[in-house]
Every structure is written in C-alpha cells, then in structure tokens.
Write a protein that holds these residues in place. Sequence first.
Motif, PDB file in Angstrom:
ATOM      1  N   GLU A   1       0.841  -1.140  -0.021  1.00 47.41           N
ATOM      2  CA  GLU A   1       0.150  -0.042  -0.135  1.00 47.41           C
ATOM      3  C   GLU A   1       0.873   1.171  -0.181  1.00 47.41           C
ATOM      4  OE1 GLU A   1      -2.318   2.699  -0.435  1.00 47.41           O
ATOM      5  OE2 GLU A   1      -3.445   0.604  -0.425  1.00 47.41           O
ATOM      6  N   GLY A   2       1.005   2.095  -1.163  1.00 45.40           N
ATOM      7  CA  GLY A   2       1.982   2.977  -1.504  1.00 45.40           C
ATOM      8  C   GLY A   2       1.362   4.300  -0.350  1.00 45.40           C
ATOM      9  N   TYR A   3      -0.044   4.467  -0.030  1.00 46.34           N
ATOM     10  CA  TYR A   3      -0.327   5.618   0.675  1.00 46.34           C
ATOM     11  C   TYR A   3       0.231   5.517   1.963  1.00 46.34           C
ATOM     12  CZ  TYR A   3      -2.845   8.356   4.051  1.00 46.34           C
ATOM     13  OH  TYR A   3      -3.417   9.185   4.934  1.00 46.34           O
ATOM     14  N   TYR A   4       0.604   4.316   2.625  1.00 49.38           N
ATOM     15  CA  TYR A   4       1.343   4.457   3.911  1.00 49.38           C
ATOM     16  C   TYR A   4       2.693   4.988   3.914  1.00 49.38           C
ATOM     17  CZ  TYR A   4      -2.658   1.203   5.169  1.00 49.38           C
ATOM     18  OH  TYR A   4      -3.574   0.647   5.273  1.00 49.38           O
ATOM     19  N   ARG A   5       3.317   4.656   2.688  1.00 47.32           N
ATOM     20  CA  ARG A   5       4.710   5.211   2.573  1.00 47.32           C
ATOM     21  C   ARG A   5       4.842   6.676   2.195  1.00 47.32           C
ATOM     22  NH1 ARG A   5       9.609   2.486   3.281  1.00 47.32           N
ATOM     23  NH2 ARG A   5       8.799   0.064   3.053  1.00 47.32           N
ATOM     24  N   THR A   6       3.530   7.140   1.544  1.00 42.77           N
ATOM     25  CA  THR A   6       3.513   8.579   1.261  1.00 42.77           C
ATOM     26  C   THR A   6       3.363   9.422   2.636  1.00 42.77           C
ATOM     27  OG1 THR A   6       2.621   8.260  -1.020  1.00 42.77           O
ATOM     28  CG2 THR A   6       2.127  10.447   0.185  1.00 42.77           C
ATOM     29  N   ALA A   7       2.461   8.844   3.402  1.00 46.21           N
ATOM     30  CA  ALA A   7       2.262   9.522   4.860  1.00 46.21           C
ATOM     31  C   ALA A   7       3.431   9.553   5.680  1.00 46.21           C
ATOM     32  CB  ALA A   7       0.918   8.667   5.319  1.00 46.21           C
ATOM     33  N   LEU A   8       4.089   8.153   5.745  1.00 47.97           N
ATOM     34  CA  LEU A   8       5.418   8.119   6.547  1.00 47.97           C
ATOM     35  C   LEU A   8       6.280   9.045   5.754  1.00 47.97           C
ATOM     36  CD1 LEU A   8       6.901   6.676   8.619  1.00 47.97           C
ATOM     37  CD2 LEU A   8       7.573   4.942   7.175  1.00 47.97           C
ATOM     38  N   GLY A   9       6.263   9.213   4.519  1.00 50.70           N
ATOM     39  CA  GLY A   9       7.258  10.255   4.128  1.00 50.70           C
ATOM     40  C   GLY A   9       6.992  11.728   4.559  1.00 50.70           C
TER      41      GLY A   9
ATOM     42  N   ALA B   1       7.060   5.075  -2.301  1.00 52.65           N
ATOM     43  CA  ALA B   1       5.520   5.151  -2.621  1.00 52.65           C
ATOM     44  C   ALA B   1       5.400   5.436  -4.098  1.00 52.65           C
ATOM     45  CB  ALA B   1       5.157   6.432  -2.081  1.00 52.65           C
ATOM     46  N   LEU B   2       6.084   5.866  -4.926  1.00 53.25           N
ATOM     47  CA  LEU B   2       6.072   6.094  -6.317  1.00 53.25           C
ATOM     48  C   LEU B   2       6.668   4.848  -7.233  1.00 53.25           C
ATOM     49  CD1 LEU B   2       7.552   9.680  -6.527  1.00 53.25           C
ATOM     50  CD2 LEU B   2       5.229   9.096  -7.103  1.00 53.25           C
ATOM     51  N   ARG B   3       7.492   4.003  -6.569  1.00 56.76           N
ATOM     52  CA  ARG B   3       7.591   2.734  -7.174  1.00 56.76           C
ATOM     53  C   ARG B   3       6.297   1.930  -7.028  1.00 56.76           C
ATOM     54  NH1 ARG B   3       8.218  -2.372  -5.882  1.00 56.76           N
ATOM     55  NH2 ARG B   3       7.977  -2.031  -3.890  1.00 56.76           N
ATOM     56  N   LEU B   4       5.494   1.915  -6.065  1.00 55.12           N
ATOM     57  CA  LEU B   4       4.500   1.368  -5.828  1.00 55.12           C
ATOM     58  C   LEU B   4       3.183   1.797  -6.802  1.00 55.12           C
ATOM     59  CD1 LEU B   4       4.542   0.630  -2.160  1.00 55.12           C
ATOM     60  CD2 LEU B   4       4.698  -1.174  -3.756  1.00 55.12           C
TER      61      LEU B   4
ATOM     62  N   ALA C   1       1.795   7.013 -10.159  1.00 58.04           N
ATOM     63  CA  ALA C   1       1.013   8.400 -10.232  1.00 58.04           C
ATOM     64  C   ALA C   1       0.228   9.179  -8.991  1.00 58.04           C
ATOM     65  CB  ALA C   1      -0.273   7.867 -11.081  1.00 58.04           C
ATOM     66  N   ASP C   2       1.077   8.720  -7.931  1.00 63.73           N
ATOM     67  CA  ASP C   2       0.651   9.271  -6.601  1.00 63.73           C
ATOM     68  C   ASP C   2       1.198  10.760  -6.325  1.00 63.73           C
ATOM     69  OD1 ASP C   2       0.492   9.850  -3.890  1.00 63.73           O
ATOM     70  OD2 ASP C   2       1.520   8.128  -3.332  1.00 63.73           O
ATOM     71  N   THR C   3       0.230  11.547  -6.738  1.00 66.09           N
ATOM     72  CA  THR C   3       0.345  12.800  -7.167  1.00 66.09           C
ATOM     73  C   THR C   3       1.024  13.549  -5.505  1.00 66.09           C
ATOM     74  OG1 THR C   3      -1.834  13.463  -6.635  1.00 66.09           O
ATOM     75  CG2 THR C   3      -1.116  13.747  -8.985  1.00 66.09           C
ATOM     76  N   ALA C   4       0.418  13.002  -4.458  1.00 65.70           N
ATOM     77  CA  ALA C   4       0.796  13.411  -3.174  1.00 65.70           C
ATOM     78  C   ALA C   4       2.324  13.013  -2.911  1.00 65.70           C
ATOM     79  CB  ALA C   4      -0.062  12.938  -1.787  1.00 65.70           C
TER      80      ALA C   4
ATOM     81  N   ILE D   1       4.506  15.545  -5.445  1.00 66.30           N
ATOM     82  CA  ILE D   1       4.620  16.980  -4.896  1.00 66.30           C
ATOM     83  C   ILE D   1       5.527  16.983  -3.672  1.00 66.30           C
ATOM     84  CG2 ILE D   1       2.496  17.082  -3.541  1.00 66.30           C
ATOM     85  CD1 ILE D   1       2.490  19.835  -4.821  1.00 66.30           C
ATOM     86  N   ASN D   2       5.350  16.060  -2.638  1.00 66.29           N
ATOM     87  CA  ASN D   2       6.216  16.001  -1.585  1.00 66.29           C
ATOM     88  C   ASN D   2       7.694  15.802  -1.780  1.00 66.29           C
ATOM     89  OD1 ASN D   2       4.517  16.742   0.718  1.00 66.29           O
ATOM     90  ND2 ASN D   2       3.362  14.790   0.150  1.00 66.29           N
ATOM     91  N   ARG D   3       7.819  14.911  -2.862  1.00 66.51           N
ATOM     92  CA  ARG D   3       9.422  14.438  -2.922  1.00 66.51           C
ATOM     93  C   ARG D   3       9.857  15.774  -3.821  1.00 66.51           C
ATOM     94  NH1 ARG D   3      10.919   9.718  -7.367  1.00 66.51           N
ATOM     95  NH2 ARG D   3       9.925  11.314  -8.728  1.00 66.51           N
ATOM     96  N   GLY D   4       8.975  16.292  -4.472  1.00 71.94           N
ATOM     97  CA  GLY D   4       9.700  17.668  -5.166  1.00 71.94           C
ATOM     98  C   GLY D   4       9.874  18.673  -4.143  1.00 71.94           C
ATOM     99  N   GLU D   5       9.061  18.858  -3.012  1.00 74.32           N
ATOM    100  CA  GLU D   5       9.503  19.650  -2.140  1.00 74.32           C
ATOM    101  C   GLU D   5      10.580  19.185  -1.342  1.00 74.32           C
ATOM    102  OE1 GLU D   5       6.302  20.930   0.498  1.00 74.32           O
ATOM    103  OE2 GLU D   5       4.804  20.811  -1.081  1.00 74.32           O
ATOM    104  N   VAL D   6      10.925  17.947  -1.122  1.00 73.44           N
ATOM    105  CA  VAL D   6      12.212  17.493  -0.524  1.00 73.44           C
ATOM    106  C   VAL D   6      13.299  17.816  -1.560  1.00 73.44           C
ATOM    107  CG1 VAL D   6      13.657  15.526   0.231  1.00 73.44           C
ATOM    108  CG2 VAL D   6      11.093  15.654   0.669  1.00 73.44           C
ATOM    109  N   HIS D   7      13.217  17.553  -2.630  1.00 72.33           N
ATOM    110  CA  HIS D   7      14.368  18.037  -3.701  1.00 72.33           C
ATOM    111  C   HIS D   7      14.612  19.531  -3.630  1.00 72.33           C
ATOM    112  CE1 HIS D   7      15.350  14.021  -5.712  1.00 72.33           C
ATOM    113  NE2 HIS D   7      14.143  13.887  -5.763  1.00 72.33           N
TER     114      HIS D   7
END
Length: 147
Positions: free
Chosen positions: A46-54, A73-76, A79-82, A85-91
């Motif tokens: 479940e990718g959502y859990y990874r996105t939330a953890l990130g 999350a993106l490997r899973l 198209a997970d936009t959350a 966008i969050n990975r973009g903010e980290v970068h």
Amino acid sequence: MTNPDPDPSKPDLLLLSMQGFQMYEQGRYDEARDIFAKLTLQDPAEGYYRTALGATCLAVDALDEALIHFDEALRLDAADTAALINRGEVHLRLGNIMQAAKDFARVVALDPEQKDPLTERARLLAVATLQSAEEAQLESVGGGSKG
C-alpha cells in the motif's frame, strides 16, 4: 512492543491509518510516524502508507528519510501525486532544483483537467522552482551582481 498482526484486516488498517492521519494533523509527528511505519510493515504493497510516512519525515526535516519513503511510494504507484509533490518539495529543500521541477511538472501532467487540488500547488511550485533556477544561473553567469 508487540509484533505486528500477521494478518490484519483492511478495516483495522484503515482505522489505524485514520488515527495516524489525525496525529499528523495535530502536529504529533512522532506518533504519526510510528503508526505509518507499522502500517508499511503490515501492508507493504500500500503506497499511501509510504507517502504518509514520508510526509511525517518531511514535517520534522528528516529529508533523506522522507525521500526514501516517497521513492518507494512512487515505485508502488507512479501516479501518486501526493508523493510526487512532496518528493519535489524534498528535492527543493535539498537544492536539487531540476529534480524538484520534474516532480512538479509530472503532477501537472497527470492532471490536465486540474481536478486534483494538488495540481495548482504543483504548478505554482514548478514556476517558482524554475524561476529560482534561472536566477541562480544568471547570478553564476553575471558573477552574482544584478543589473
């Protein structure tokens, strides 16, 4: 500490996920982080859990760890936009301007009809990121002086 339930039910996971989200919303990031870390172990697909953890890692400036979770999350779900966008903010915060711009542009491309509220945020961040890159390039060419 008990071992994770070997066969958790979906309603139990959903309930725990909602609890983690509430902790996050309340600024209780360590508690939210613990919940989402547990959920990633119980349901690693479940990718959502990874996105939330990130997102919890991003909230406490654990940028390298956040990047790992958003990448997973993106490997899973590419198209997970959350996650994008969050990975973009980290970068962006790590100074990886072009990677940030790519993530923001991908969010915009995934939602051409702009139905997702994250799309406008991504569009604004993409513009700001590209402006920053252009300004940095001009400063390096011009020796840091502005005209």
